[in-house]
Write a protein that holds these residues in place. Structure first.
Motif, PDB file in Angstrom:
ATOM      1  N   ASN A   1       0.868  -1.173   0.000  1.00 20.89           N
ATOM      2  CA  ASN A   1       0.000   0.000   0.000  1.00 20.89           C
ATOM      3  C   ASN A   1       0.909   1.228   0.000  1.00 20.89           C
ATOM      4  O   ASN A   1       2.120   1.112  -0.188  1.00 20.89           O
ATOM      5  N   GLU A   2       0.352   2.388   0.244  1.00 18.08           N
ATOM      6  CA  GLU A   2       1.146   3.610   0.187  1.00 18.08           C
ATOM      7  C   GLU A   2       2.140   3.731   1.328  1.00 18.08           C
ATOM      8  O   GLU A   2       3.104   4.509   1.237  1.00 18.08           O
ATOM      9  N   GLN A   3       1.944   2.980   2.394  1.00 19.88           N
ATOM     10  CA  GLN A   3       2.790   3.092   3.574  1.00 19.88           C
ATOM     11  C   GLN A   3       3.699   1.892   3.800  1.00 19.88           C
ATOM     12  O   GLN A   3       4.650   1.974   4.587  1.00 19.88           O
ATOM     13  N   GLN A   4       3.443   0.781   3.125  1.00 18.71           N
ATOM     14  CA  GLN A   4       4.185  -0.442   3.407  1.00 18.71           C
ATOM     15  C   GLN A   4       4.560  -1.184   2.126  1.00 18.71           C
ATOM     16  O   GLN A   4       3.773  -1.259   1.177  1.00 18.71           O
ATOM     17  N   ALA A   5       5.762  -1.730   2.150  1.00 19.61           N
ATOM     18  CA  ALA A   5       6.202  -2.654   1.108  1.00 19.61           C
ATOM     19  C   ALA A   5       6.785  -3.882   1.799  1.00 19.61           C
ATOM     20  O   ALA A   5       7.410  -3.776   2.865  1.00 19.61           O
ATOM     21  N   LEU A   6       6.564  -5.047   1.202  1.00 17.51           N
ATOM     22  CA  LEU A   6       7.046  -6.311   1.754  1.00 17.51           C
ATOM     23  C   LEU A   6       8.406  -6.644   1.148  1.00 17.51           C
ATOM     24  O   LEU A   6       8.561  -6.650  -0.073  1.00 17.51           O
ATOM     25  N   VAL A   7       9.378  -6.901   2.003  1.00 18.87           N
ATOM     26  CA  VAL A   7      10.701  -7.355   1.570  1.00 18.87           C
ATOM     27  C   VAL A   7      10.747  -8.870   1.769  1.00 18.87           C
ATOM     28  O   VAL A   7      10.475  -9.362   2.870  1.00 18.87           O
ATOM     29  N   ALA A   8      11.067  -9.614   0.717  1.00 15.74           N
ATOM     30  CA  ALA A   8      11.055 -11.075   0.785  1.00 15.74           C
ATOM     31  C   ALA A   8      12.365 -11.631   0.241  1.00 15.74           C
ATOM     32  O   ALA A   8      12.824 -11.250  -0.838  1.00 15.74           O
ATOM     33  N   THR A   9      12.968 -12.544   0.994  1.00 12.08           N
ATOM     34  CA  THR A   9      14.238 -13.126   0.580  1.00 12.08           C
ATOM     35  C   THR A   9      14.394 -14.513   1.185  1.00 12.08           C
ATOM     36  O   THR A   9      13.653 -14.897   2.089  1.00 12.08           O
ATOM     37  N   THR A  10      15.362 -15.255   0.688  1.00 14.80           N
ATOM     38  CA  THR A  10      15.734 -16.529   1.308  1.00 14.80           C
ATOM     39  C   THR A  10      17.225 -16.734   1.131  1.00 14.80           C
ATOM     40  O   THR A  10      17.818 -16.288   0.146  1.00 14.80           O
ATOM     41  N   ASP A  11      17.818 -17.373   2.113  1.00 16.41           N
ATOM     42  CA  ASP A  11      19.252 -17.663   2.042  1.00 16.41           C
ATOM     43  C   ASP A  11      19.535 -18.895   2.892  1.00 16.41           C
ATOM     44  O   ASP A  11      19.010 -19.029   3.993  1.00 16.41           O
ATOM     45  N   PHE A  12      20.368 -19.783   2.361  1.00 15.06           N
ATOM     46  CA  PHE A  12      20.734 -20.987   3.096  1.00 15.06           C
ATOM     47  C   PHE A  12      22.070 -21.478   2.568  1.00 15.06           C
ATOM     48  O   PHE A  12      22.459 -21.164   1.438  1.00 15.06           O
ATOM     49  N   PHE A  13      22.793 -22.215   3.397  1.00 19.47           N
ATOM     50  CA  PHE A  13      24.068 -22.761   2.947  1.00 19.47           C
ATOM     51  C   PHE A  13      24.508 -23.912   3.851  1.00 19.47           C
ATOM     52  O   PHE A  13      23.829 -24.274   4.813  1.00 19.47           O
ATOM     53  N   MET A  14      25.660 -24.460   3.517  1.00 19.25           N
ATOM     54  CA  MET A  14      26.240 -25.565   4.263  1.00 19.25           C
ATOM     55  C   MET A  14      27.190 -25.035   5.334  1.00 19.25           C
ATOM     56  O   MET A  14      27.571 -23.872   5.306  1.00 19.25           O
ATOM     57  N   PRO A  15      27.584 -25.867   6.287  1.00 20.11           N
ATOM     58  CA  PRO A  15      28.325 -25.376   7.462  1.00 20.11           C
ATOM     59  C   PRO A  15      29.657 -24.727   7.127  1.00 20.11           C
ATOM     60  O   PRO A  15      30.429 -25.232   6.310  1.00 20.11           O
ATOM     61  N   VAL A  16      29.904 -23.612   7.793  1.00 23.64           N
ATOM     62  CA  VAL A  16      31.183 -22.922   7.705  1.00 23.64           C
ATOM     63  C   VAL A  16      31.998 -23.158   8.970  1.00 23.64           C
ATOM     64  O   VAL A  16      33.205 -22.898   9.003  1.00 23.64           O
ATOM     65  N   VAL A  17      31.350 -23.676  10.020  1.00 23.03           N
ATOM     66  CA  VAL A  17      32.012 -24.049  11.275  1.00 23.03           C
ATOM     67  C   VAL A  17      31.422 -25.375  11.748  1.00 23.03           C
ATOM     68  O   VAL A  17      30.385 -25.831  11.245  1.00 23.03           O
ATOM     69  N   ASP A  18      32.059 -25.985  12.742  1.00 27.91           N
ATOM     70  CA  ASP A  18      31.609 -27.289  13.238  1.00 27.91           C
ATOM     71  C   ASP A  18      30.629 -27.192  14.394  1.00 27.91           C
ATOM     72  O   ASP A  18      29.841 -28.113  14.605  1.00 27.91           O
ATOM     73  N   ASP A  19      30.686 -26.111  15.150  1.00 29.17           N
ATOM     74  CA  ASP A  19      29.755 -25.952  16.265  1.00 29.17           C
ATOM     75  C   ASP A  19      28.345 -25.729  15.716  1.00 29.17           C
ATOM     76  O   ASP A  19      28.109 -24.755  14.994  1.00 29.17           O
ATOM     77  N   PRO A  20      27.402 -26.614  16.028  1.00 26.81           N
ATOM     78  CA  PRO A  20      26.071 -26.502  15.407  1.00 26.81           C
ATOM     79  C   PRO A  20      25.329 -25.222  15.793  1.00 26.81           C
ATOM     80  O   PRO A  20      24.636 -24.632  14.945  1.00 26.81           O
ATOM     81  N   PHE A  21      25.464 -24.793  17.031  1.00 24.95           N
ATOM     82  CA  PHE A  21      24.775 -23.567  17.454  1.00 24.95           C
ATOM     83  C   PHE A  21      25.333 -22.367  16.704  1.00 24.95           C
ATOM     84  O   PHE A  21      24.581 -21.511  16.215  1.00 24.95           O
ATOM     85  N   ASP A  22      26.662 -22.285  16.580  1.00 26.53           N
ATOM     86  CA  ASP A  22      27.283 -21.183  15.841  1.00 26.53           C
ATOM     87  C   ASP A  22      26.885 -21.219  14.366  1.00 26.53           C
ATOM     88  O   ASP A  22      26.639 -20.170  13.754  1.00 26.53           O
ATOM     89  N   PHE A  23      26.837 -22.415  13.769  1.00 26.42           N
ATOM     90  CA  PHE A  23      26.409 -22.538  12.376  1.00 26.42           C
ATOM     91  C   PHE A  23      25.015 -21.959  12.199  1.00 26.42           C
ATOM     92  O   PHE A  23      24.745 -21.179  11.269  1.00 26.42           O
ATOM     93  N   GLY A  24      24.096 -22.305  13.088  1.00 25.08           N
ATOM     94  CA  GLY A  24      22.739 -21.778  12.992  1.00 25.08           C
ATOM     95  C   GLY A  24      22.692 -20.274  13.139  1.00 25.08           C
ATOM     96  O   GLY A  24      21.966 -19.583  12.414  1.00 25.08           O
ATOM     97  N   ARG A  25      23.487 -19.737  14.058  1.00 24.07           N
ATOM     98  CA  ARG A  25      23.527 -18.283  14.256  1.00 24.07           C
ATOM     99  C   ARG A  25      24.032 -17.570  13.004  1.00 24.07           C
ATOM    100  O   ARG A  25      23.473 -16.560  12.580  1.00 24.07           O
ATOM    101  N   ILE A  26      25.106 -18.078  12.433  1.00 22.55           N
ATOM    102  CA  ILE A  26      25.692 -17.447  11.249  1.00 22.55           C
ATOM    103  C   ILE A  26      24.705 -17.469  10.086  1.00 22.55           C
ATOM    104  O   ILE A  26      24.504 -16.450   9.403  1.00 22.55           O
ATOM    105  N   ALA A  27      24.089 -18.617   9.842  1.00 24.54           N
ATOM    106  CA  ALA A  27      23.166 -18.745   8.713  1.00 24.54           C
ATOM    107  C   ALA A  27      21.964 -17.818   8.862  1.00 24.54           C
ATOM    108  O   ALA A  27      21.511 -17.198   7.894  1.00 24.54           O
ATOM    109  N   ALA A  28      21.431 -17.720  10.073  1.00 19.56           N
ATOM    110  CA  ALA A  28      20.271 -16.851  10.294  1.00 19.56           C
ATOM    111  C   ALA A  28      20.644 -15.383  10.161  1.00 19.56           C
ATOM    112  O   ALA A  28      19.904 -14.587   9.561  1.00 19.56           O
TER     113      ALA A  28
END
Length: 346
Positions: free
Chosen positions: A57-84
């Motif tokens: 509408n005149e006041q709002q526009a929707l921004v839409a994207t997607t991004d995903f990849f394979m692990p850059v580190v071995d720590d699973p929690f850190d991998f999830g943080r980086i990807a997000a």
């Protein structure tokens, strides 16, 4: 009990270094039908921008994207943080503020435990919580290689959308994060990255680019993009092509993560850096005496990298100060926009 394999050992590449080369991507997209017939589609695929934008509408526009990849580190929690963090960056790079995320999950379920997979998702959810958005759903598949990322949706005022195609002659270019994530990730896989280097890499790749939404409120900020898999030169080239102008990059002004120069001088680099140069090198004018290691840094794929900001010269110092005050302490002026075409390196 058999120990689980390292996450990075299960992937042929990692982070934004997994992206298709710029030339391959351009060839693929050139065959796609154009979407210009949709009147409310403000940003599509025409200039390789960071996300699609649809006017609501005149006041709002929707921004839409997607991004995903394979692990850059071995720590699973850190991998999830980086990807997000990386996925949400595309919303900020358009001047938007995220409102919702969906998880994209592909995991070798017979190789990784439910606990490890859960830690990856928990890492991503923690970043989304920091950004103030829910992970409201998603989709998962059994995959040979571990893959994680997000669909990210955001909102922006239609007049505040910032694309990579609106740079102006005379603009100054600011880079908000230091370069070298690709070099560091390669050193990590080779067992050559110390604890201090790892901490610096994680701190950079998990820092949300939320400053992008604030920069979009500044009239003097004309264009934005984030620097990811194609390296500083590749994303600067996309800005130059989108704007129909040329970009000059000062090779010695680009900030570097600690220890990166020593690593790259020792020959540490990613295969994606070479692929990047092979894809767009013909559009880049390099000094004859530029060392190969410095070129490698300029083409180094940046997983969850910083924003490249094109801002009017008379406002550049004030904008830089605001960026640094927001926690991007290494932000620096790295170039300018001029008449012409392509990228010139000084």
């Amino acid at each position: 009990m058999t120990a689980e394999p390292r996450l990075t050992s299960l992937a042929h590449g990692g982070g934004c270094g997994c992206k298709l080369s710029p030339q391959v991507l351009r060839d693929i997209l050139s065959a796609m039908p154009q979407a210009a017939t949709f009147a409310d589609l403000m940003v599509g695929t025409e200039t390789s921008d960071d996300a699609a934008v649809w006017r609501l509408n005149e006041q709002q526009a929707l921004v839409a994207t997607t991004d995903f990849f394979m692990p850059v580190v071995d720590d699973p929690f850190d991998f999830g943080r980086i990807a997000a963090t990386n996925a949400l960056s595309d919303v900020y790079a358009m001047g938007g503020r995220p409102i919702l995320a969906l998880a994209l999950v592909g995991m070798p379920v017979n190789v990784l435990s439910a606990e490890t997979i859960g830690q990856i998702l928990a890492g991503g959810a923690s970043v989304c919580a920091e950004a103030g958005v829910p992970v409201a759903g998603g989709h998962s598949i059994d995959s040979v290689e571990p893959i994680y990322g997000l669909v990210a949706l955001g909102l922006v005022h239609p007049d505040r959308v910032r694309t990579n195609r609106a740079a102006r002659v005379g603009d100054v270019l600011i880079l908000t994060k230091a370069l070298g994530v690709g070099v560091m990730s390669a050193a990590y896989k080779q067992g050559r990255l110390d604890d201090q280097g790892y901490a610096a890499m994680i701190a950079s790749t998990t820092q949300l680019n939320r400053i992008g939404a604030d920069l979009a409120e500044i009239d003097a900020v004309h264009a934005l993009t984030d620097v990811t898999g194609f390296g500083l030169l590749g994303h600067a080239l996309e800005m130059a092509r989108g704007s129909g102008l040329a970009v000059e990059i000062d090779s010695t002004s680009a900030p570097l993560l600690p220890g990166v120069e020593a690593l790259v001088r020792e020959g540490v680099r990613t295969g994606a850096s070479a692929r990047n140069w092979a894809s767009y090198g013909e559009a880049v004018d390099l000094p004859a005496d530029l060392p190969d290691w410095r070129r490698d840094l300029l083409t180094d794929p940046q997983t969850s990298g910083g924003l490249l900001v094109s801002v009017a010269a008379d406002a550049a110092e004030a904008v830089l100060a605001r960026i640094r005050a927001a926690g991007f302490h290494t932000a620096a002026i790295v170039g300018r926009v001029v008449d012409g075409a392509g990228v010139r390196v000084a």
